[in-house]
Design an enzyme around this catalytic site. Structure first.
Site, PDB file in Angstrom:
ATOM      1  N   GLY A   1     -20.503   6.470   2.238  1.00  0.00           N
ATOM      2  CA  GLY A   1     -19.556   6.910   1.230  1.00  0.00           C
ATOM      3  C   GLY A   1     -20.284   7.307  -0.044  1.00  0.00           C
ATOM      4  N   PHE A   2     -19.531   7.940  -0.956  1.00  0.00           N
ATOM      5  CA  PHE A   2     -20.124   8.299  -2.251  1.00  0.00           C
ATOM      6  C   PHE A   2     -19.056   8.280  -3.337  1.00  0.00           C
ATOM      7  CE2 PHE A   2     -18.800  12.800  -3.029  1.00  0.00           C
ATOM      8  CZ  PHE A   2     -18.101  13.019  -1.839  1.00  0.00           C
ATOM      9  N   GLY A   3     -17.940   7.584  -3.066  1.00  0.00           N
ATOM     10  CA  GLY A   3     -16.843   7.511  -4.032  1.00  0.00           C
ATOM     11  C   GLY A   3     -16.995   6.332  -4.973  1.00  0.00           C
TER      12      GLY A   3
ATOM     13  N   VAL B   1     -16.174   3.191  -4.802  1.00  0.00           N
ATOM     14  CA  VAL B   1     -16.642   1.914  -4.256  1.00  0.00           C
ATOM     15  C   VAL B   1     -18.145   1.968  -3.965  1.00  0.00           C
ATOM     16  CG1 VAL B   1     -16.390   0.340  -2.298  1.00  0.00           C
ATOM     17  CG2 VAL B   1     -14.351   1.335  -3.364  1.00  0.00           C
ATOM     18  N   ALA B   2     -18.592   3.054  -3.336  1.00  0.00           N
ATOM     19  CA  ALA B   2     -20.020   3.227  -3.037  1.00  0.00           C
ATOM     20  C   ALA B   2     -20.824   3.252  -4.334  1.00  0.00           C
ATOM     21  CB  ALA B   2     -20.235   4.518  -2.244  1.00  0.00           C
ATOM     22  N   TRP B   3     -20.269   3.920  -5.335  1.00  0.00           N
ATOM     23  CA  TRP B   3     -20.946   4.019  -6.645  1.00  0.00           C
ATOM     24  C   TRP B   3     -21.156   2.633  -7.264  1.00  0.00           C
ATOM     25  CZ3 TRP B   3     -18.235   2.727 -11.252  1.00  0.00           C
ATOM     26  CH2 TRP B   3     -18.962   2.953 -12.425  1.00  0.00           C
TER      27      TRP B   3
ATOM     28  N   LYS C   1       0.868  -1.187   0.000  1.00  0.00           N
ATOM     29  CA  LYS C   1       0.000   0.000   0.000  1.00  0.00           C
ATOM     30  C   LYS C   1       0.893   1.222   0.000  1.00  0.00           C
ATOM     31  CE  LYS C   1      -4.416   0.636  -0.012  1.00  0.00           C
ATOM     32  NZ  LYS C   1      -5.496  -0.283  -0.411  1.00  0.00           N
TER      33      LYS C   1
ATOM     34  N   ASP D   1      -6.890   4.106  -4.654  1.00  0.00           N
ATOM     35  CA  ASP D   1      -7.553   3.916  -3.363  1.00  0.00           C
ATOM     36  C   ASP D   1      -8.258   5.256  -3.111  1.00  0.00           C
ATOM     37  OD1 ASP D   1      -7.569   1.880  -0.938  1.00  0.00           O
ATOM     38  OD2 ASP D   1      -7.302   3.832  -0.015  1.00  0.00           O
TER      39      ASP D   1
HETATM   40  O1  2IT Z   1      -7.946  -1.776  -1.102  1.00  0.00           O
HETATM   41  C1  2IT Z   1      -7.799  -2.244  -2.251  1.00  0.00           C
HETATM   42  O2  2IT Z   1      -7.896  -3.448  -2.475  1.00  0.00           O
HETATM   43  C2  2IT Z   1      -7.515  -1.302  -3.331  1.00  0.00           C
HETATM   44  N1  2IT Z   1      -7.439  -0.108  -3.084  1.00  0.00           N
HETATM   45  C3  2IT Z   1      -7.275  -1.806  -4.725  1.00  0.00           C
HETATM   46  C4  2IT Z   1      -5.879  -2.324  -4.865  1.00  0.00           C
HETATM   47  C5  2IT Z   1      -5.493  -2.721  -6.266  1.00  0.00           C
HETATM   48  O3  2IT Z   1      -4.295  -3.005  -6.431  1.00  0.00           O
HETATM   49  O4  2IT Z   1      -6.332  -2.770  -7.161  1.00  0.00           O
END
Ligand code: 2IT
Length: 445
Positions: A235-237, A239-241, A124, A164
């Site tokens: 959330g509204f980013g 992932v939420a979308w 990360k 992310d």
């Molecule tokens: O938390 C996650 O799994 C991500 N932000 C995606 C990581 C990725 O390498 O696609």
């Protein structure tokens, strides 16, 4: 395994890194029994080696803002574990970013990536840079400066970053563009790229879609299905979308979204227009959801509050770590929630998880539920390596299969004596076992 001693040693070495220590503690508690049945793990100090990142890169990121003033931020990459494949994991740009948060995310990523069935290690990265209110040019200059500090540590078989929080397709494009200039190779290092330069179809949707496929498996396991269920999302980013889009398509009614400013309650449920509007809200760069209530009559904005006070059948935290605490968990359970599927990484506090498990409320952790994002990143890496591009149907079918497989792995290790499925335990043990066996096979190094 002496959890108390391991935690005490880690706390002494890394004082104050609370998110990291929280993530480690959760995994240790889950794997303790299995670990103790494998004396070879203890002899090889597998857990002591697994809880420390292989390497941390820290660098200064200096860039010029639109007024021509010099700005400094901190950049990091935590290369946690590459036992089963190249380091892989997203990059987060947010004012809250620090080493503890990136270490927790890298640690979680290692097990999540193991669950995907694909050959990816865990990493990360990120910066305390806040994209809020920044111009497009400022974002680009920052991304380029960030890459200057990191590129030497990356590569298609070394370390492959992605997005992310605060890093989407635009930022990945700016970072990959600069990386490509520096190495003079178009080697695909970065996932979440645009379609025109090696991106995968379905990658933008993958985290949310995968989460809903996992929820479908959880429901099917108890002879139920999603049609007609009332769903609460935070959330509204991105992932939420994706989660709202797939939940709605499958016939569920999504009644909440949220931002740092509060939450929206929309009793009529989201539809295509409202889901598209989430993208507009995000693109505004203001990090607020309040304008939704002005645009869509019948919905209400609750300033400074979280959506967990609403009565829903399924709760999907899609915002950030520790966004759902003990009080929120008690409110959800009191309102009869049927299941909680964490889509954010470590979205629930330990107290919230304890409450779900002790009340036998079905709860699944982020590392299982949200693994479809990184799994589709793995599929992007495969496409890049083969120099071809799959159709949306092909990618979606593979994502579906992977999410079903992750659900199976959770069942393999997570069924308790009363029949309750402890998805946290199942996911932690399954992920841990794969990484542990790989480390054993590669020797003490
Ligand atoms: O938390 C996650 O799994 C991500 N932000 C995606 C990581 C990725 O390498 O696609």
């Amino acid at each position: 395994m002496d959890i108390k001693k391991i935690m005490a040693d880690l706390e002494a070495k890394h004082p104050g890194e609370k998110e990291y220590l929280q993530a480690v503690h959760e995994v240790l508690m889950s794997v303790e029994d299995v670990y103790n049945r494998h004396p070879e793990f203890e002899r090889n100090k597998i857990i002591e080696r697994m809880v420390e990142p292989d390497r941390i890169v820290t660098f200064r990121v200096t860039w010029l803002d639109d007024r021509g003033e010099v700005q400094n931020n901190l950049g990091y990459r935590v290369q946690f574990n590459n036992a089963i494949g190249p380091y892989k994991g997203g990059i987060r740009f947010h004012a809250s970013v620090n080493l503890s948060i990136l270490k927790f995310l890298g640690f979680e990523q290692t097990f999540k990536n193991a669950l995907t069935t694909l050959p990816m290690g865990g990493a990360k990265g990120g910066s305390d840079f806040s994209p809020r209110g920044k111009s497009d040019r400022e974002i680009m200059r920052f991304c380029q400066a960030f890459m200057l500090g990191l590129w030497k540590n990356l590569g298609p078989d070394r370390d492959v970053p992605a997005g992310d929080i605060g890093v989407g397709g635009r930022e990945v494009g700016y970072m990959y563009g600069m990386y490509k200039r520096l190495v003079n190779q178009h080697d695909g290092t970065f996932t979440g790229k645009a379609l025109e330069f090696g991106g995968s179809r379905i990658r933008p949707e993958a985290t949310g879609f995968g989460a809903l496929y996992f929820v479908q498996s959880m429901l099917a396991q108890k002879g139920d299905d999603i049609r007609g269920k009332v769903v609460g999302i935070s959330g509204f980013g991105n992932v939420a979308w994706g989660a709202a889009l797939k939940a709605t398509e499958l016939g569920a009614k999504v009644v909440t979204i949220s931002g740092p400013d509060g939450y929206i309650y929309d009793p009529a449920g989201l539809d295509d227009e409202k889901i598209n509007y989430m993208l507009e809200l995000r693109a505004s760069g203001n990090d607020v959801v309040a304008p939704y209530a002005e645009k869509f009559p019948g919905s209400e904005f609750y300033a400074g509050k979280k959506p967990w006070e609403r009565k829903v059948d399924i709760a999907l935290p899609c915002a950030t770590q520790n966004e759902l605490n003990g009080d929120d968990a008690r409110a959800l359970v009191a309102n009869g929630v049927e299941m909680v599927a964490e889509v954010s990484n470590m979205g629930c506090t330990p107290e919230a998880i304890d409450h779900f498990i002790s009340t036998r409320t079905i709860y699944a952790p982020g590392k299982a539920v949200n693994a479809g994002g990184v799994a589709t990143s793995g599929l992007e890496m495969s496409q890049n390596a083969m120099h071809l591009q799959w159709s949306a149907e092909e990618v979606d079918a593979k994502l579906h299969t992977i999410m079903k497989d992750i659900h199976e792995q959770c069942l393999q290790y997570g069924v308790e004596s009363d029949g309750y499925i402890n998805y946290m335990k199942g996911a932690n043990i399954a992920g841990f076992m794969k990484v542990a066996h790989a480390m054993m096979g590669e020797g003490v190094c």
